[in-house]
Enzyme design. Structure first.
Site, PDB file in Angstrom:
ATOM      1  N   GLU A  49      30.086 -28.314 -25.580  1.00  0.00           N
ATOM      2  CA  GLU A  49      30.250 -27.026 -26.248  1.00  0.00           C
ATOM      3  C   GLU A  49      30.543 -27.320 -27.718  1.00  0.00           C
ATOM      4  OE1 GLU A  49      33.562 -24.095 -25.330  1.00  0.00           O
ATOM      5  OE2 GLU A  49      32.065 -23.612 -23.808  1.00  0.00           O
ATOM      6  N   ASP A  60      40.433 -18.215 -31.176  1.00  0.00           N
ATOM      7  CA  ASP A  60      40.825 -19.600 -31.351  1.00  0.00           C
ATOM      8  C   ASP A  60      42.274 -19.715 -31.785  1.00  0.00           C
ATOM      9  OD1 ASP A  60      38.226 -20.635 -30.795  1.00  0.00           O
ATOM     10  OD2 ASP A  60      37.603 -19.927 -32.766  1.00  0.00           O
TER      11      ASP A  60
END
Length: 276
Positions: A49, A60
């Site tokens: 990924e 995030d």
């Protein structure tokens, strides 16, 4: 079948759980990314990924936010990320690569142009964190025309009705966010995780990957008991930051960190137990 489908079918047939590491493209510098990708393969990555750096992330945590900032400071663009995948493909045509990021860079690139460019570079799937189920019909045709899998997130708070809609629009695999929080969060409740994965399976036959909070081999092994794939990111990005000044040591550490997870997951598959 795409590389992603072939990979996950093969791991399922072999009775093992796939391992999907995440890194941010361009961190600690653009010249390091392809070497890190190869180091991940050496550590046991089944799918990589690759994060597309973005200035305003919403999912995030601080570790990956900082990685994006470092990558952006080097001027890393979506076109640069595609070039990295293209370079990786010169010596690796087997390991699937998923781009993970946000819609804005893809929108600026142009959805149809991106679909073609990503396919030509050797990308296998795309996970746009902020692509809603409502917006998906306007975006997904450009991805599927590029023969890219459209991977979607499902959260612990997702309703069954919405889950069914998301699953129907997805391909490759479903990414289940194991925690109510951001990447790198602290605690996964394994029993609750198994129940949530079982709930998702009522709506799809796609493999289910689980990420957010996978930071140790023991946690990876526990998650592997419920999921078809385990995603680990922040723990790797943290090591990349820590050893950024020593390229060889950084690569070795990334490989060993992932390999330790791979060993723990494989031991769980063979014994059915987790050594926590």
């Amino acid at each position: 079948m795409t590389r992603i489908s072939k990979c996950l079918a093969a791991t399922r047939e072999a009775g093992r759980t796939a391992l999907i590491p995440y890194i941010t493209a361009g961190d600690p510098n653009p010249n390091a990314t392809v070497d890190i990708m190869h180091a991940l393969v050496a550590g046991g990555a089944d799918i990589i990924e690759l994060g597309v750096p973005f200035s305003d992330p919403m999912a995030d945590g601080p570790v990956i936010q900082a990685a994006c900032e470092r990558a952006l400071a080097h001027g890393t663009s979506l076109a640069d990320v595609l070039a990295m995948v293209r370079e990786f493909r010169r010596s690796n045509d087997d390991t699937a690569v998923v781009l993970m990021g946000y819609l804005n860079p893809i929108d600026r690139f142009g959805f149809e142009a991106f679909g073609r460019a990503a396919r030509d570079a050797g990308v296998d799937g795309v996970l746009a964190v902020d692509l809603s189920a409502e917006e998906a019909p306007d975006v997904l045709p450009a991805l599927t025309a590029g023969e890219l899998d459209a991977i979607s997130l499902i959260a612990p708070t997702t309703s069954d009705e919405r889950m069914a809609r998301i699953c129907a629009q997805s391909s490759g695999f479903i990414y289940y966010v194991s925690l109510k929080g951001v990447t790198g969060a602290d605690r996964i409740e394994v029993d609750a995780l198994a129940a949530q994965v079982a709930r998702i399976r009522h709506h799809t036959e796609l493999p289910i990957a689980v990420g957010f909070g996978v930071r140790t081999p023991a946690i990876a092994a526990a998650v592997a008991r419920a999921a078809d794939a385990v995603v680990a990111g922040s723990v790797l990005v943290r090591e990349i930051e820590r050893l950024a000044g020593d390229h060889a040591a950084m690569l070795a550490r990334v490989t060993e960190t992932l390999a330790a997870m791979r060993r723990a997951m494989d031991e769980t598959s063979s014994t059915g137990e987790v050594d926590a």
